[in-house]
Design an enzyme around this catalytic site. Structure first.
Site, short mmCIF file in Angstrom:
data_model
loop_
_atom_site.label_atom_id
_atom_site.label_comp_id
_atom_site.label_asym_id
_atom_site.label_seq_id
_atom_site.Cartn_x
_atom_site.Cartn_y
_atom_site.Cartn_z
N CYS A 175 25.57 -16.42 -12.18
CA CYS A 175 25.29 -17.75 -11.63
C CYS A 175 26.07 -18.04 -10.35
CB CYS A 175 25.62 -18.82 -12.66
SG CYS A 175 25.21 -18.36 -14.33
N HIS A 315 28.61 -27.55 -10.28
CA HIS A 315 27.83 -26.50 -10.96
C HIS A 315 27.00 -27.20 -12.04
CE1 HIS A 315 26.73 -22.56 -12.26
NE2 HIS A 315 27.33 -22.67 -13.44
N GLU A 326 34.52 -28.17 -15.83
CA GLU A 326 34.37 -28.54 -14.42
C GLU A 326 34.98 -29.92 -14.15
OE1 GLU A 326 30.39 -28.27 -12.86
OE2 GLU A 326 31.14 -28.18 -10.80
N LYS A 347 21.22 -29.67 -10.98
CA LYS A 347 20.57 -29.01 -12.13
C LYS A 347 19.97 -30.02 -13.10
CE LYS A 347 23.37 -24.80 -11.86
NZ LYS A 347 24.40 -25.18 -10.86
N HIS A 352 18.61 -24.72 -14.18
CA HIS A 352 19.56 -23.73 -13.67
C HIS A 352 18.80 -22.53 -13.12
CE1 HIS A 352 22.99 -21.43 -12.93
NE2 HIS A 352 23.62 -21.47 -14.09
N PHE A 411 28.52 -16.51 -15.47
CA PHE A 411 28.81 -15.91 -16.78
C PHE A 411 29.82 -14.78 -16.59
CE2 PHE A 411 24.43 -17.43 -17.65
CZ PHE A 411 24.73 -18.23 -18.72
#
Lengths: 425, 399
Positions: A175, A315, A326, A347, A352, A411
């Protein structure tokens, strides 16, 4: 003195639109691009929604140059070619004469293995021995499948399509790949290895094998009332992300080079930071160590302080873990200002787009600066006290701003942060 | 940008078919050994008679990796882990007092291929009277796939596992999948050090595991050598990692080194048939590396060529070399591929490990040119992909 890197073109194709303008316009009114998946049968799966891109929006056979590469082209590449064509046209990079100084940095993971491929292979494998001669003679299995899986196929096809003879790299940091592609492209220009770079990311994981991977690791949302309200970053009832497809592209250019050819400057990449959590392969660092390092490194690279930042493009995946961590990272970076800095997640509307997300969000952030609009985090209904930030809930906000951070966390624990700015002399 | 603060190699580690460490590999090279044997590990008879240079005796248990972590590790993970640990250890990073967020990590990764056995149970469970019943597969048979299998298929997971193992938190990126990706990793690491974004960086790459899919990919692309007299490449398994540091900071902490990365260049221009870069691109990469290193072609003592054995790639490189060096008759040229096959993303770092040994010991191993006891100061390393990417890195002796 570091060479300055500016953005002279941008393009995207997303569940919300066939280009930058359409995507931004829809996002600014808080529209959702999420719906029930139609590209494969989702019967029996715990998650049946995603953000699909309409097939008719893709670069198709009407483009002779793209058609020439068709047999090698994955859906991810088609998405990328579409986004790049928009960016390249806007920047007018066909006018750049020294093509060895034009490169490509692409976040891409190659095509997922289709179930049909596995079944075809299985016919020639008895559990211990391969009948390769039989496989090779058969027409059951296209050799091009193997090329579609290679991550660098898209970056080299892009180089052929847009005649880029300089550095060519394919980044596979999950990502974080789209943001890392921009960061690494930036470094290449700063290091004087190129004057112009196409940077971006593409993802086309809305197929069965791509999808069930994330079902199996329980990363996708499984509890939602409607597809459009499923992606709810920072909301207390968030329970997983929504998988989407798309591509984003930017044309990065050294400032003097852009000026010399009269290119319109859309914004500047002021700084870039990357980091690793070095914690657990399945979990993010509970104290947001990696996210904090990436954000502060991007600020240092830009020679800015947290006080200079007026917006954070999060994110914001809508998973329990990401949004919590986050939020913590934002608090650690901004201290007392954390609750007053607008932090929103694209998102919530787009889902995503994995390797494409970093680039798409970079472009939306730059467009927001240019138009004095901060895009919202939609589906914000239930405040999570642990995510007590100004998440720009549900409606876009009209406010002048010129310095922002854009986060991408991958990830495995790879993190990237871009520091973006509207162009100043 | 000139490489003003010299970037030096303060540690290296490698795994190849002829050695579990860099010194073992070097000793084997000097002895003229090669690791190329008939393919093993699976019944490759269906492919015809094929050879590869495969790594042996590398297990998670031997590396002391917890079974929980080993569940999502394959051979490529073990190779990268071993090489990175060696480099980290050789550079003395554990005792260097460098914070994790000041250590960077850039690597090239080969392809990560699935094993049919990983998904076979799910497919078998879906079999109906007329073959595979997709309805059964979609409705639940897919759950027979191990829940962590998808994670192991992500190209960056092995890279992250090494970062976790060594506590590396600094700048990073992972590139994929050919030799050029390993070279990009090294030059990005140099950039991070030159701009002082890291105090030390691990960089290099790992090959893909030899598997039915890697062999099939090579056969379909028509790059594999199928008979001794035919052109073609031999796939190899291996990993190589370098620890790079700025010379001044290495000196401050008393680290030892013998070579510096002096220059590098990258280009991309594929032949129309997609089999190799154009000669001009290869020459462009060499020329950029020489310019960055402030060297002339006559200053190069050895070229470790890409030369993977495929007809067009070799022809392109020969023409590129000719355009840079003119007369090739007196140019010492070496290739590591006859010894450990084509290591793809691991090849550039492995070639730099070998170049370092050449510079330190003053010996060119007897594979190609076979010139012993020659002073070696500047070694050029070439690498390329079949898609047109190519790169050159020059390493240089430092006093």
């Amino acid at each position: 003195m570091k060479r300055r890197v500016v953005v002279t073109g941008s393009g995207m194709i997303t569940p919300l639109g066939r280009n930058c303008e359409e995507t931004f316009t829809n996002a600014s009114r808080g529209a959702s691009g999420i719906d029930y998946i139609t590209s494969f049968d989702t019967t029996g799966l715990p998650c049946r929604i995603g953000g699909e891109v309409k097939n008719e929006w893709l670069v198709g056979a009407s483009d002779p140059a793209a058609a020439r590469l068709d047999r090698f082209a994955s859906r991810g590449f088609r998405l990328m070619a579409t986004a790049t064509r928009e960016a390249a046209l806007q920047a007018g990079i066909e006018d750049v004469s020294d093509r060895e100084r034009v490169g490509v940095a692409l976040g891409s993971h190659g095509e997922n293995v289709p179930v049909s491929e596995m079944v075809a292979l299985l016919r020639y494998y008895d559990g211990s021995r391969w009948d390769i001669r039989g496989l090779l003679k058969s027409r059951d299995y296209s050799p091009f499948q193997l090329f579609l899986r290679k991550p660098d196929t898209a970056s080299s096809l892009l180089a052929m399509l847009f005649d880029c003879q300089g550095s060519n790299l394919s980044i596979v940091s999950a990502c974080a790949a789209g943001a890392q592609a921009i960061g690494e492209a930036c470094r290449i220009i700063q290091d004087d290895k190129a004057d112009v770079m196409i940077a971006g990311g593409c993802e086309a994981t809305l197929n069965f094998m791509g999808f069930i991977g994330f079902v199996l690791i329980k990363a996708l949302t499984e509890k939602y009332v409607t597809p459009q309200t499923a992606s709810r970053p920072f909301d207390r009832k968030r329970n997983g992300f929504v998988m989407s497809e798309g591509a984003g592209a930017v044309i990065l250019e050294e400032l003097a080079h852009a000026r010399a050819r009269g290119a319109v400057i859309l914004g500047e990449i002021l700084g870039y930071g990357s980091s690793a959590d070095a914690y657990r392969i399945t979990d993010t660092h509970p104290k947001a160590e990696g996210a904090f390092i990436a954000m502060t490194t991007a600020l240092e690279d830009a020679a800015l302080s947290p006080n200079d930042i007026e917006y954070v493009n999060a994110h914001g995946t809508s998973t329990l873990q990401n949004d919590l961590v986050e939020s913590l990272a934002v608090k650690r970076v901004f201290g007392e200002r954390a609750k007053s800095v607008p932090v929103s997640s694209n998102k919530s509307m787009l889902g995503h787009t994995i390797a494409a997300a970093g680039t798409i969000e970079c472009v939306l952030t730059l467009m927001g600066m240019e138009r004095s609009i901060i895009l919202p985090t939609i589906n914000h209904e239930f405040r999570d006290p642990k995510c007590d930030l100004d998440v720009v809930p549900n409606e876009s906000r009209r406010v002048a701003h010129s310095r922002a951070l854009s986060n991408s966390f991958g990830f495995g624990g790879q993190n990237a942060c871009l520091c973006l700015g509207s162009f100043r002399e | 940008m000139m490489i003003a603060p010299q970037v030096v190699v303060t540690g290296a580690g490698s795994v190849s078919s002829i050695g579990a460490t860099s010194s073992e590999t070097w000793t084997a090279l000097l002895g003229g050994q090669n690791g190329i044997r008939p393919v093993r590990g699976f019944d490759a008879g269906g492919f015809g008679r094929l050879f590869a240079a495969q790594v042996g005796d590398l297990t998670a248990e031997n590396l002391g990796i917890h079974p929980r972590d080993a569940r999502i590790m394959d051979l490529h993970s073990l190779m990268l882990m071993s090489a990175a640990r060696q480099a980290y250890g050789a550079a003395g990073l554990a005792d260097a007092g460098i914070a994790g967020d000041a250590i960077g990590f850039f690597a090239g990764m080969g392809m990560v291929d699935y094993e049919v056995d990983d998904i076979l149970p799910a497919v078998l469970k879906s079999l109906g009277p007329a073959g595979v019943d997709y309805g059964r597969f979609y409705a639940g048979a897919y759950r027979d796939i191990h829940p962590l299998w998808p994670l192991s298929m992500l190209n960056n997971v092995t890279f992250c596992q090494v970062a976790i193992d060594l506590g590396i938190k600094g700048e990073n990126a992972v590139f994929c999948p050919h030799a050029d990706s390993g070279a990009v990793a090294i030059t990005e690491a140099v950039g991070a050090l030159c701009e002082e974004r890291a105090e030390a960086v691990l960089t290099g790459g790992v090959s893909e595991k030899i598997s039915p899919l890697s062999i099939a990919r090579g056969l379909f692309a028509e790059i594999l050598k199928r008979a001794p007299e035919e052109p073609g490449t031999v796939l190899g398994e291996g990993a190589a990692i370098l620890c790079l540091e700025n010379r001044a900071s290495a000196d401050r902490r008393g680290a030892t080194y013998s070579v510096a990365v002096a220059g590098y260049g990258h280009c991309c221009a594929p032949r129309d048939d997609g089999t190799a870069p154009l000669p001009g691109a290869i020459a462009g990469a060499m020329s950029a590396a020489l310019e960055r290193a402030s060297l002339q072609p006559k200053d190069i003592d050895v070229v470790i060529v890409h030369r993977d054995g495929t007809e067009q790639a070799d022809k392109s490189e020969d023409e590129g070399l000719l355009s840079i060096f003119g007369d090739l008759r007196n140019l010492p040229v070496f290739s590591t591929k006859p010894a450990f096959g084509h290591l793809l993303a691991a090849a550039p770092a492995m070639d730099i490990v070998v170049a370092t040994m050449m510079i330190e010991r003053g010996i060119i191993p007897p594979i190609w040119s076979g010139k012993p006891a020659q002073q070696v100061r500047n070694v050029m390393v070439n690498c390329q992909s079949y898609e047109g990417q190519c790169a050159t890195i020059i390493v240089q002796a430092v006093a």
